[in-house]
Design an enzyme around this catalytic site. Structure first.
Site, PDB file in Angstrom:
ATOM      1  N   HIS A 130       0.835  -1.208   0.000  1.00 29.47           N
ATOM      2  CA  HIS A 130       0.000   0.000   0.000  1.00 29.47           C
ATOM      3  C   HIS A 130       0.865   1.252   0.000  1.00 29.47           C
ATOM      4  CE1 HIS A 130      -3.199  -2.556   2.205  1.00 29.47           C
ATOM      5  NE2 HIS A 130      -3.662  -2.345   0.985  1.00 29.47           N
ATOM      6  N   LYS A 173     -15.611  -8.298   4.250  1.00 29.66           N
ATOM      7  CA  LYS A 173     -14.401  -8.530   5.035  1.00 29.66           C
ATOM      8  C   LYS A 173     -14.693  -8.340   6.517  1.00 29.66           C
ATOM      9  CE  LYS A 173     -11.208  -6.970   1.429  1.00 29.66           C
ATOM     10  NZ  LYS A 173     -10.118  -6.049   1.101  1.00 29.66           N
ATOM     11  N   ARG A 215      -1.200  -6.485  -8.201  1.00 32.58           N
ATOM     12  CA  ARG A 215      -0.146  -7.409  -7.793  1.00 32.58           C
ATOM     13  C   ARG A 215      -0.021  -8.567  -8.770  1.00 32.58           C
ATOM     14  NH1 ARG A 215      -2.862  -7.957  -2.078  1.00 32.58           N
ATOM     15  NH2 ARG A 215      -4.277  -8.838  -3.566  1.00 32.58           N
ATOM     16  N   SER A 254      -3.085  -7.808   2.665  1.00 36.33           N
ATOM     17  CA  SER A 254      -3.473  -7.626   4.067  1.00 36.33           C
ATOM     18  C   SER A 254      -4.051  -8.908   4.654  1.00 36.33           C
ATOM     19  CB  SER A 254      -4.499  -6.498   4.196  1.00 36.33           C
ATOM     20  OG  SER A 254      -3.923  -5.257   3.875  1.00 36.33           O
TER      21      SER A 254
END
Length: 166
Positions: A17, A41, A91, A129
């Site tokens: 990040h 989440k 990514r 994360s």
């Protein structure tokens, strides 16, 4: 003034990040870090805790960077901030497929806001994360994936909620 928005849950903020934040801040006059909730989440940290962490971590970054909470459609948030750019980090191929779909939907909602994709630094590409939290919950070392103060916060939170496998 060119304003960009970099949205995310940042639970926790990772070195990946931070890489996107530093690089994204060079592309716009002001970068708004939009810290949001995600109903799919289960966050380890509260919104207020994530806001404070992101503010602390971006304090040393160059550029005009502000941190704002939001709980709305991204395009509504971007419009409220006066943004014309959404910054997203990629990514892997799986990220691209999801982000490509989201960019297309967002374009349908507001054609005046462009999505810009930044490839994560090669060394940071595997960091997520979700994986950082999982590694920490099983007692693994996360120091290569998050800033030092964030590592300490994650470890302290894991100590409170309890490690798995012990």
């Amino acid at each position: 003034m060119r304003i960009g928005v970099y949205p995310g849950t940042f639970d926790p903020v990772t070195l990946g990040h931070m890489d996107i934040i530093r690089r994204g801040a060079k592309l716009v006059d002001r970068l708004v870090i939009g810290v949001t909730t995600n109903p799919s989440k289960s966050p380890m940290f509260t919104l207020d805790e994530r806001m404070a962490t992101v503010r602390r971590e971006v304090a040393g970054c160059a550029g005009d960077i502000v941190v704002v909470a939001f709980d709305s459609l991204l395009m509504d948030f971007a419009e409220a901030q006066g943004a014309r750019v959404i910054v997203r980090g990629l990514r892997a191929v799986a990220d691209f497929e999801y982000e490509y779909q989201m960019a297309g939907m967002n374009q349908q909602l507001n054609r005046s806001v462009e999505t810009v994709f930044l490839m994560a630094d090669v060394a940071l590409q595997p960091i997520a994360s979700r994986l950082v939290k999982e590694i920490a919950l099983y007692g693994g070392d996360i120091s290569r994936f998050v800033p030092e103060a964030v590592r300490d916060e994650v470890v302290a939170r894991v100590d409170v909620i309890g490690r798995k496998g012990s």
